[in-house]
Scaffold this motif. Structure first.
Motif, PDB file in Angstrom:
ATOM      1  N   LYS A  36       0.830  -1.197   0.000  1.00  0.00           N
ATOM      2  CA  LYS A  36       0.000   0.000   0.000  1.00  0.00           C
ATOM      3  C   LYS A  36       0.872   1.257   0.000  1.00  0.00           C
ATOM      4  N   ILE A  37       0.569   2.160  -0.921  1.00  0.00           N
ATOM      5  CA  ILE A  37       1.269   3.435  -1.029  1.00  0.00           C
ATOM      6  C   ILE A  37       0.244   4.558  -0.930  1.00  0.00           C
ATOM      7  N   MET A  38       0.535   5.547  -0.123  1.00  0.00           N
ATOM      8  CA  MET A  38      -0.344   6.702   0.038  1.00  0.00           C
ATOM      9  C   MET A  38       0.352   7.938  -0.518  1.00  0.00           C
ATOM     10  N   ILE A  39      -0.333   8.646  -1.424  1.00  0.00           N
ATOM     11  CA  ILE A  39       0.170   9.905  -1.970  1.00  0.00           C
ATOM     12  C   ILE A  39      -0.839  10.982  -1.611  1.00  0.00           C
ATOM     13  N   SER A  40      -0.417  12.022  -0.925  1.00  0.00           N
ATOM     14  CA  SER A  40      -1.370  13.002  -0.415  1.00  0.00           C
ATOM     15  C   SER A  40      -1.000  14.434  -0.782  1.00  0.00           C
ATOM     16  N   ALA A  41      -2.035  15.256  -0.902  1.00  0.00           N
ATOM     17  CA  ALA A  41      -1.888  16.695  -1.088  1.00  0.00           C
ATOM     18  C   ALA A  41      -3.065  17.363  -0.400  1.00  0.00           C
ATOM     19  N   ASN A  42      -2.836  18.482   0.226  1.00  0.00           N
ATOM     20  CA  ASN A  42      -3.906  19.135   0.976  1.00  0.00           C
ATOM     21  C   ASN A  42      -4.721  20.090   0.113  1.00  0.00           C
ATOM     22  N   MET A  43      -6.000  20.194   0.433  1.00  0.00           N
ATOM     23  CA  MET A  43      -6.933  21.050  -0.301  1.00  0.00           C
ATOM     24  C   MET A  43      -7.066  22.437   0.297  1.00  0.00           C
ATOM     25  N   ASP A  44      -6.680  22.631   1.546  1.00  0.00           N
ATOM     26  CA  ASP A  44      -7.010  23.864   2.271  1.00  0.00           C
ATOM     27  C   ASP A  44      -6.015  24.985   2.037  1.00  0.00           C
ATOM     28  N   THR A  45      -6.456  26.197   2.384  1.00  0.00           N
ATOM     29  CA  THR A  45      -5.606  27.374   2.311  1.00  0.00           C
ATOM     30  C   THR A  45      -5.667  28.124   3.641  1.00  0.00           C
ATOM     31  N   ILE A  46      -4.749  29.056   3.815  1.00  0.00           N
ATOM     32  CA  ILE A  46      -4.775  29.953   4.969  1.00  0.00           C
ATOM     33  C   ILE A  46      -5.940  30.940   4.831  1.00  0.00           C
ATOM     34  N   GLY A  47      -6.291  31.594   5.922  1.00  0.00           N
ATOM     35  CA  GLY A  47      -7.360  32.588   5.880  1.00  0.00           C
ATOM     36  C   GLY A  47      -7.634  33.140   7.263  1.00  0.00           C
ATOM     37  N   LYS A  71      -5.844   5.304   9.041  1.00  0.00           N
ATOM     38  CA  LYS A  71      -6.843   4.395   8.475  1.00  0.00           C
ATOM     39  C   LYS A  71      -6.224   3.463   7.430  1.00  0.00           C
ATOM     40  N   ILE A  72      -5.387   4.034   6.544  1.00  0.00           N
ATOM     41  CA  ILE A  72      -4.843   3.258   5.421  1.00  0.00           C
ATOM     42  C   ILE A  72      -3.708   2.351   5.861  1.00  0.00           C
ATOM     43  N   GLU A  73      -2.858   2.838   6.755  1.00  0.00           N
ATOM     44  CA  GLU A  73      -1.670   2.136   7.226  1.00  0.00           C
ATOM     45  C   GLU A  73      -0.791   1.678   6.054  1.00  0.00           C
ATOM     46  N   PRO A  74      -0.286   2.646   5.265  1.00  0.00           N
ATOM     47  CA  PRO A  74       0.527   2.285   4.094  1.00  0.00           C
ATOM     48  C   PRO A  74       1.961   1.919   4.463  1.00  0.00           C
ATOM     49  N   GLU A  75       2.622   1.214   3.549  1.00  0.00           N
ATOM     50  CA  GLU A  75       4.059   0.959   3.725  1.00  0.00           C
ATOM     51  C   GLU A  75       4.859   2.226   3.448  1.00  0.00           C
ATOM     52  N   TYR A  76       4.419   2.977   2.434  1.00  0.00           N
ATOM     53  CA  TYR A  76       5.096   4.216   2.052  1.00  0.00           C
ATOM     54  C   TYR A  76       4.063   5.342   1.962  1.00  0.00           C
ATOM     55  N   SER A  77       4.461   6.539   2.393  1.00  0.00           N
ATOM     56  CA  SER A  77       3.603   7.709   2.267  1.00  0.00           C
ATOM     57  C   SER A  77       4.400   8.846   1.642  1.00  0.00           C
ATOM     58  N   LEU A  78       3.882   9.373   0.556  1.00  0.00           N
ATOM     59  CA  LEU A  78       4.518  10.484  -0.145  1.00  0.00           C
ATOM     60  C   LEU A  78       3.628  11.713  -0.045  1.00  0.00           C
ATOM     61  N   VAL A  79       4.184  12.801   0.462  1.00  0.00           N
ATOM     62  CA  VAL A  79       3.451  14.053   0.605  1.00  0.00           C
ATOM     63  C   VAL A  79       3.873  15.002  -0.507  1.00  0.00           C
TER      64      VAL A  79
END
Length: 310
Positions: A54-65, A199-207
């Motif tokens: 399992k590999i998780m690749i993530s990017a955030n949707m939010d902004t400052i404000g 929740k996912i518990e991946p082997e690798y996580s890329l941000v």
């Protein structure tokens, strides 16, 4: 500019109120035979493949404000900041709530407690019909582009969402399962990505993140635009796992995409992700942004190319 990126750079989504961004992304990937889930934190998780790794690749949707904290008798709005940013830079900037715009003002001082926002109301009751304590206020977005560069105050981190959408479209998964995570509340400590990783518990996580640089004439920054994605060796709460560094260097060699290396003063969601469960092998790759708002289009395409190979 590619239409999807333009759309992402125009949607308001202060941390904790990312729903419009999520709905846009979800509509882009519907009917593509993908497993899609919205979790309790408001993350959008897209699953592709069904292999054991399992590999998780993530990017955030939010902004400052800003968040509304108080409405005075004259109808002026007092606020607090959501996320870390230079408060002085926010003074006299145009802000938005619903269909109205205003300017963040201050009579004295340079702290967030000195800022007020005037939407043109004369008293508390009129203002309260429009906005209430706890409502989020966005900075007005802007987009400037030419053949090589794109500048926007929402590039951090809608560009990561754009990269994820491209990867979902282009990547195949045979012997592994890839989880593409559009995460929430990154500017509040990476809370969404942390919950997804648990929740996912991946082997690798890329941000996927951004790296603010200053390669202008007065700067002394070794990083630059158009010189490739930035691989973070270390930031204030994460050291890249050596296996991920080695894999990215192999991907760089195979694709011909040059990497820039950096030790960042910033933090990222990776700092929380790597401590989840029994530990997750984590790394951060970033798009270099001059002033935190200007990107080279070649760097955008190269980050897609090298992550796909990775």
């Amino acid at each position: 500019m590619e239409e999807t990126l333009k759309d992402l750079l125009t949607i308001q989504g202060v941390s904790g109120s990312e729903e419009k961004v999520l709905e846009y992304i979800k509509n882009k990937i519907l009917n593509k035979n993908l497993e899609i889930e919205e979790d309790k934190m408001g993350n959008l998780i897209v699953k592709k493949g069904n292999g054991p790794e399992k590999i998780m690749i993530s990017a955030n949707m939010d902004t400052i404000g800003f968040i509304t904290t108080f409405i005075d008798n004259k109808g002026y709005i007092r606020v607090s900041n959501i996320g870390e940013f230079n408060i002085e830079d926010a003074i006299n900037k145009i802000v938005c709530f619903k269909d109205r715009e205003a300017i963040a003002r201050t009579n004295h001082g340079k702290g967030v407690e000195d800022i007020f926002i005037d939407f043109g109301f004369d008293n508390y009751d009129d203002a309260y019909e429009f906005i209430k304590e706890g409502d989020k206020i966005s900075f007005k977005n802007y987009i400037i582009e030419d053949e090589n560069l794109i500048t926007s105050n929402y590039l951090n981190n809608r560009i990561g969402c754009y990269v994820l959408l491209n990867l979902i479209e282009e990547m195949e998964s045979k012997d592994r399962t890839i989880y593409f995570v559009f995460s929430t509340q990154d500017v509040l400590g990476g809370r969404g990505a942390r919950a997804a990783a648990y929740k996912i518990e991946p082997e690798y996580s890329l941000v996927l993140d951004v790296e603010k640089i200053c390669d202008c004439p007065e700067g002394n920054e070794s990083l630059g635009l158009g010189k490739g994605p930035v691989l973070r060796i270390m930031d204030k709460n994460l050291i890249i796992h050596h296996e991920m560094k080695e894999m990215f260097e192999k991907a760089s060699s195979k694709t011909g995409v040059k990497l820039q290396y950096n030790i960042s003063k910033e933090g990222s969601a990776g700092g929380n992700i790597h401590r989840e469960r029994n530990g997750i092998k984590t790394g951060v790759i970033s798009l270099p942004l001059r002033y935190g708002e200007m990107a080279n289009k070649k760097d955008i395409q190269n980050i897609i190319k090298i992550v796909k190979e990775f």
